[in-house]
Structures are given as structure tokens and as C-alpha cells.
Design a protein around this motif. Structure first.
Motif, PDB file in Angstrom:
ATOM      1  N   ALA A 106       0.843  -1.196   0.000  1.00 13.99           N
ATOM      2  CA  ALA A 106       0.000   0.000   0.000  1.00 13.99           C
ATOM      3  C   ALA A 106       0.880   1.248   0.000  1.00 13.99           C
ATOM      4  CB  ALA A 106      -0.918  -0.005   1.219  1.00 13.99           C
ATOM      5  N   VAL A 107       0.550   2.213  -0.875  1.00 10.70           N
ATOM      6  CA  VAL A 107       1.339   3.436  -1.001  1.00 10.70           C
ATOM      7  C   VAL A 107       0.407   4.625  -1.214  1.00 10.70           C
ATOM      8  CG1 VAL A 107       3.389   2.292  -1.959  1.00 10.70           C
ATOM      9  CG2 VAL A 107       1.597   3.107  -3.510  1.00 10.70           C
ATOM     10  N   THR A 108       0.966   5.814  -1.133  1.00 10.72           N
ATOM     11  CA  THR A 108       0.290   7.019  -1.607  1.00 10.72           C
ATOM     12  C   THR A 108       0.981   7.470  -2.880  1.00 10.72           C
ATOM     13  OG1 THR A 108       1.722   8.433  -0.263  1.00 10.72           O
ATOM     14  CG2 THR A 108      -0.379   7.728   0.724  1.00 10.72           C
ATOM     15  N   LEU A 109       0.289   8.289  -3.678  1.00  9.09           N
ATOM     16  CA  LEU A 109       0.824   8.727  -4.963  1.00  9.09           C
ATOM     17  C   LEU A 109       0.877  10.255  -5.005  1.00  9.09           C
ATOM     18  CD1 LEU A 109      -1.080   6.290  -7.372  1.00  9.09           C
ATOM     19  CD2 LEU A 109       1.121   5.942  -6.231  1.00  9.09           C
ATOM     20  N   PRO A 110       1.878  10.859  -4.367  1.00  9.75           N
ATOM     21  CA  PRO A 110       1.939  12.318  -4.312  1.00  9.75           C
ATOM     22  C   PRO A 110       2.160  12.984  -5.657  1.00  9.75           C
ATOM     23  CG  PRO A 110       3.945  11.333  -3.418  1.00  9.75           C
ATOM     24  CD  PRO A 110       2.964  10.223  -3.606  1.00  9.75           C
ATOM     25  N   LYS A 111       2.617  12.248  -6.651  1.00 12.09           N
ATOM     26  CA  LYS A 111       2.846  12.843  -7.959  1.00 12.09           C
ATOM     27  C   LYS A 111       1.621  12.760  -8.869  1.00 12.09           C
ATOM     28  CE  LYS A 111       6.766  14.448  -7.039  1.00 12.09           C
ATOM     29  NZ  LYS A 111       6.924  15.925  -6.967  1.00 12.09           N
ATOM     30  N   VAL A 112       0.499  12.290  -8.347  1.00 10.32           N
ATOM     31  CA  VAL A 112      -0.769  12.365  -9.075  1.00 10.32           C
ATOM     32  C   VAL A 112      -1.490  13.601  -8.548  1.00 10.32           C
ATOM     33  CG1 VAL A 112      -2.978  11.266  -9.536  1.00 10.32           C
ATOM     34  CG2 VAL A 112      -0.890   9.881  -9.389  1.00 10.32           C
ATOM     35  N   PRO A 113      -1.670  14.643  -9.364  1.00 12.02           N
ATOM     36  CA  PRO A 113      -2.229  15.899  -8.874  1.00 12.02           C
ATOM     37  C   PRO A 113      -3.730  15.807  -8.581  1.00 12.02           C
ATOM     38  CG  PRO A 113      -1.923  15.996 -11.244  1.00 12.02           C
ATOM     39  CD  PRO A 113      -1.321  14.690 -10.793  1.00 12.02           C
ATOM     40  N   GLY A 114      -4.218  16.767  -7.808  1.00 10.64           N
ATOM     41  CA  GLY A 114      -5.652  16.877  -7.583  1.00 10.64           C
ATOM     42  C   GLY A 114      -6.148  16.330  -6.274  1.00 10.64           C
ATOM     43  N   SER A 115      -5.277  15.779  -5.457  1.00 12.60           N
ATOM     44  CA  SER A 115      -5.686  15.230  -4.153  1.00 12.60           C
ATOM     45  C   SER A 115      -6.909  14.323  -4.283  1.00 12.60           C
ATOM     46  CB  SER A 115      -5.978  16.375  -3.167  1.00 12.60           C
ATOM     47  OG  SER A 115      -4.837  17.179  -2.977  1.00 12.60           O
ATOM     48  N   ILE A 116      -6.865  13.418  -5.230  1.00 16.23           N
ATOM     49  CA  ILE A 116      -7.996  12.522  -5.505  1.00 16.23           C
ATOM     50  C   ILE A 116      -8.039  11.433  -4.442  1.00 16.23           C
ATOM     51  CG2 ILE A 116      -9.020  10.975  -7.221  1.00 16.23           C
ATOM     52  CD1 ILE A 116      -7.161  12.473  -9.278  1.00 16.23           C
ATOM     53  N   PRO A 117      -9.150  11.262  -3.739  1.00 12.33           N
ATOM     54  CA  PRO A 117      -9.238  10.160  -2.779  1.00 12.33           C
ATOM     55  C   PRO A 117      -9.095   8.819  -3.483  1.00 12.33           C
ATOM     56  CG  PRO A 117     -10.979  11.774  -2.403  1.00 12.33           C
ATOM     57  CD  PRO A 117     -10.362  12.113  -3.728  1.00 12.33           C
ATOM     58  N   MET A 118      -8.150   8.044  -3.037  1.00 11.20           N
ATOM     59  CA  MET A 118      -7.872   6.777  -3.722  1.00 11.20           C
ATOM     60  C   MET A 118      -7.190   5.814  -2.775  1.00 11.20           C
ATOM     61  SD  MET A 118      -4.376   7.543  -5.914  1.00 11.20           S
ATOM     62  CE  MET A 118      -4.621   9.276  -6.312  1.00 11.20           C
ATOM     63  N   LYS A 119      -7.172   4.566  -3.179  1.00 11.55           N
ATOM     64  CA  LYS A 119      -6.300   3.551  -2.601  1.00 11.55           C
ATOM     65  C   LYS A 119      -5.298   3.164  -3.688  1.00 11.55           C
ATOM     66  CE  LYS A 119      -9.864   0.949  -1.724  1.00 11.55           C
ATOM     67  NZ  LYS A 119     -10.705  -0.207  -1.285  1.00 11.55           N
ATOM     68  N   ALA A 120      -4.045   2.984  -3.292  1.00 13.00           N
ATOM     69  CA  ALA A 120      -3.023   2.697  -4.297  1.00 13.00           C
ATOM     70  C   ALA A 120      -2.022   1.691  -3.753  1.00 13.00           C
ATOM     71  CB  ALA A 120      -2.309   3.977  -4.715  1.00 13.00           C
ATOM     72  N   TRP A 121      -1.450   0.938  -4.663  1.00  6.99           N
ATOM     73  CA  TRP A 121      -0.501  -0.112  -4.302  1.00  6.99           C
ATOM     74  C   TRP A 121       0.615  -0.188  -5.339  1.00  6.99           C
ATOM     75  CZ3 TRP A 121      -5.730  -0.506  -4.732  1.00  6.99           C
ATOM     76  CH2 TRP A 121      -6.469  -0.777  -3.566  1.00  6.99           C
TER      77      TRP A 121
END
Length: 422
Positions: free
Chosen positions: A60-75
């Protein structure tokens, strides 16, 4: 007609070989939780014994380089795939799913994404950069557009970004397999909530555009269970010989060096090391460590002949032969639009969904001749094709197309028919 029949026979033989390779692997269960360490994601297994698309590890990670502060789950994910010879391999990538509920009927769609050129250094992997280890990736906007539309994204790094490996840049089958298998993997991520019945789109630009079209060409034989409804591919280096001629000695010659290294990695038995002079050996070592900007700046105006003992031209290198044939044969094997046709045809590569292709009118990196040629080849073969052009250069056209690409996917996912604009 005889060429179509020959293409069909080759396609059947290759599909059979791929099926055999899959059957010989073992059914390996996906992990029950995404608790792998970051190091584990990029450490290749001693051996891969799993069917293509099997999730091998996730984090599980966060994606700070995806703009827009989109609520998501990421891996971050590591998953099984196969190389151009059908050998099982492991590949890394990213899966992201919006947290907002999908309410438009059916399972949440998934877009398979292949980034454009990022360089061969291990630090350049798209999954590392999206998660904050930024170098010079430039397609966070594309990932954001997918997520804002409510779709999940399965973004492959491509073959060769695990520790100790070299990315097989512009090798078509490797790229197509890795992209399709990333989508298969997305359905297995614990907590992702995705369904294997989901409609699928495939997208990429530049190197990613080549990968995207290879995925489109291979989907029916390699991943027939995927419900692919459309493919978007821009800035496509569809003919590597035309592309190489345009790059060699020019400001973007670094991309040609990366292609040479990617092809050598995929075909290690072909003539290579013995051809190099000291400058060539130094360029090879340096090229394997650099990301996008470093590659462009380090090798601007470079000419391939200056890296060989005998000042070999591209045509002279193409003529060299080895265990896999000639370099000319192997480079031609990456050409897109050859042996394609609609789903009902007897073509080697049957494409049963619409394709969108596009380019920038001021593209200074990929020659217009090959971009236009790939588009025309698809149209001539009867593949439903949407062709768009944009005012920008190679880099800016990537973003200029985002809204049109997302509209194309929305229509395909909604089931709207299209005749394209061939």
C-alpha cells in the motif's frame, strides 16, 4: 491472400506457444494482504512459477505525484508476466482505485496505462516516481484523469525495472504482455474491489503508445478473457527504422541509445559487445543509469557510428546476423500495423475494438512518417480507427489529448458504436 493465410498460421503457432508456456506454469495464489516491503517489490524472484497476471507481491502506497488530491487507494505491485519467448518473468507496476463508489452500472472499469519514456535507470520506474521518489516523470495528469473519471488504473513499469535488470525499451511483445498482465493483476489486489468482468481500456503515449498498440494487437490471443473495449495510443514510434534514422545524430539521439540497449537486453546473443569501442562501452554503462532528462542531455547529437570500432552505420548494423536472425529482422519484428485486422479476419493480430491514434503536428522526436504510417496501416487493414492531431510538439501533445482520450474511453465503456474517421 497467401500472406494473410501465412499470417494466420504464424498467429496460431505463436498463440499455441504462449498457451503452452502458461499451461506449464503453476497456479500460484495471490497474497492475502498487501504487506510486502518496498524492497521486495523490486527484488526479482529466483524463479517465476505463476500464470501471467498473477499478483506476486503488493504494498500500500500514496501517490503524491498524481495531482488533484484525488481520494484513492493505491498499491505498488509485482506480478507475473511472460517475455517475447514465453519465459515467465516478474514485472513491477502500480494499481490505483478511487475511493468514491462506482455508480454507473456494471463493475468499475480499468485502464491499463504504460508511461512514455522515462530512462533505463532503476530509479526511473514509473511506480517509484508516482509514489514520491520523483526523477522526471511527466504523466501524473494522465493518471489523475483516469481516477477522476471513476476508473481504476493499472500502470505497468514495463519489463526490466527490477533490481539488477535493464528495461527492454521498445521491445513490442514484452511491452504488450506486461501491460495486459498489469490489468489482470489489478483484479487480484486485496482491498481493490475490482471485478475481472470489468470493461478495460488501454492507453499510452510515445514508448507507451507503442506498448499500447502492441497490447491491442496481442489482446485477443494473449489475454482473451479481458473485456478490452478500446485502445488509445499517441506519439507512436511504429517503425523503429524510420524512428532511428530521425533520431541518430540529432538532439534526441539518447532515445536511440536507449532503444539499442533495450533490444540488446532482449536479444543478448546478437552481435553487440564485440562491436563497441571505448566510447561505446562508456555510453552503454552510462545509459543504463540515467532517467529521461539525463538521457537526452548526455547523448544529444550522438551518432551510433561513433560508438563502434568500425564506424558502422545503422544499415551496416542491421545487416549483422546472429542466432536470432539479423538485426534488421528483429527490428522489423517490432513494427506495428503489420498483420493486423478486425476480429472477424484471418489476420495474425485480430483487434476487436476501436483504436484511437494521435500525434502532435509539431512533433520533433518521432518522425511524422512513422506515426502517419501506423495510422494508415490500421485503417487499410479495416481496424476501426480514430485519428487525431494536435498543435503541440511531442511533449505537449501528450497532455493536449487527455480530454479527447477520456471521451473516447467514456464512449467505449458506455457501449456507443463508432466508425472512426479513416
Amino acid at each position: 491472400m497467401k500472406y494473410r493465410l501465412l499470417g494466420s498460421l504464424v498467429g496460431l503457432l505463436m498463440a499455441g506457444a504462449a498457451l503452452t508456456a502458461v499451461e506449464e506454469t503453476q497456479a500460484v495464489a495471490a497474497p492475502a494482504a498487501c504487506d510486502a516491503s518496498d524492497a521486495a517489490i523490486y527484488t526479482p524472484p529466483a524463479a517465476v512459477s505463476a500464470t501471467p497476471g498473477t499478483l506476486l507481491a503488493c504494498e500500500a502506497v500514496t501517490l503524491p505525484k498524481v495531482p488533484g488530491s484525488i481520494p484513492m487507494k493505491a498499491w505498488k505491485v509485482q506480478y507475473a508476466s511472460t517475455d517475447l519467448r514465453g519465459t515467465p518473468i516478474a514485472v513491477s507496476g502500480t494499481v490505483a482505485v478511487p475511493t468514491a463508489a462506482w455508480t454507473r452500472g456494471g463493475p468499475r472499469p480499468v485502464i491499463g496505462f504504460n508511461p512514455g519514456t522515462l530512462g533505463l535507470g532503476p530509479q526511473c520506474a514509473f511506480s517509484k516516481q508516482l509514489a514520491g521518489a520523483y526523477q522526471d516523470e511527466y504523466e501524473g495528469d494522465q493518471i489523475a484523469a483516469i481516477l477522476k473519471a471513476g476508473y481504476a488504473v493499472a500502470a505497468t513499469d514495463g519489463v526490466g525495472y527490477l533490481n539488477g535488470q535493464t528495461h527492454t525499451y521498445v521491445v513490442g511483445r514484452n511491452a504488450g504482455h506486461a501491460l495486459l498482465d498489469a490489468v489482470r493483476t489489478a483484479f487480484q489486489v486485496p482491498g481493490g474491489g475490482l471485478s475481472a468482468d470489468a470493461k478495460v481500456g488501454v492507453w499510452g503515449y510515445s514508448e507507451g503508445g507503442q506498448a499500447s498498440l502492441w497490447a491491442a494487437q496481442l489482446a485477443s490471443s494473449y489475454a482473451p478473457e479481458l473485456r478490452v473495449v478500446g485502445d488509445a495510443a499517441g506519439g507512436v514510434p511504429g517503425d523503429l527504422k524510420i524512428t532511428a534514422a530521425g533520431l541518430n545524430g540529432g538532439p534526441f539521439a539518447g532515445f536511440l541509445l536507449a532503444a539499442v540497449l533495450g533490444l540488446h537486453t532482449a536479444y543478448p546473443s546478437m552481435p553487440f559487445d564485440s562491436l563497441l569501442n571505448d566510447a561505446g562501452r562508456s555510453a552503454v554503462a552510462q545509459g543504463k543509469t540515467l532517467c529521461l532528462v539525463g538521457t537526452v542531455t548526455a547523448f544529444a547529437l550522438a551518432n551510433i557510428k561513433n560508438y563502434t570500432k568500425d564506424a558502422l552505420t545503422l544499415d551496416q548494423i542491421y545487416a549483422l546476423s546472429g542466432p536470432d536472425g539479423t538485426w534488421s529482422d528483429l527490428i522489423d519484428a517490432q513494427k506495428l500495423g503489420v498483420g493486423v485486422g478486425p476480429a472477424w479476419s484471418g489476420a495474425q493480430y485480430r483487434i476487436g475494438f476501436p483504436v484511437m491514434q494521435y500525434r502532435g503536428l509539431a512533433d520533433e522526436v518521432i518522425p511524422a512518417a512513422t506515426e502517419d504510417g501506423t495510422h494508415k496501416a490500421y485503417c487499410s487493414a479495416g481496424v476501426t480507427t480514430q485519428w487525431n492531431t494536435y498543435a503541440g510538439d511531442h511533449l505537449t501533445a501528450d497532455n493536449q489529448a487527455i480530454n479527447d482520450v477520456m471521451s473516447f474511453f467514456a464512449d467505449r465503456i458506455a457501449g456507443w458504436p463508432t466508425l472512426g474517421n479513416c
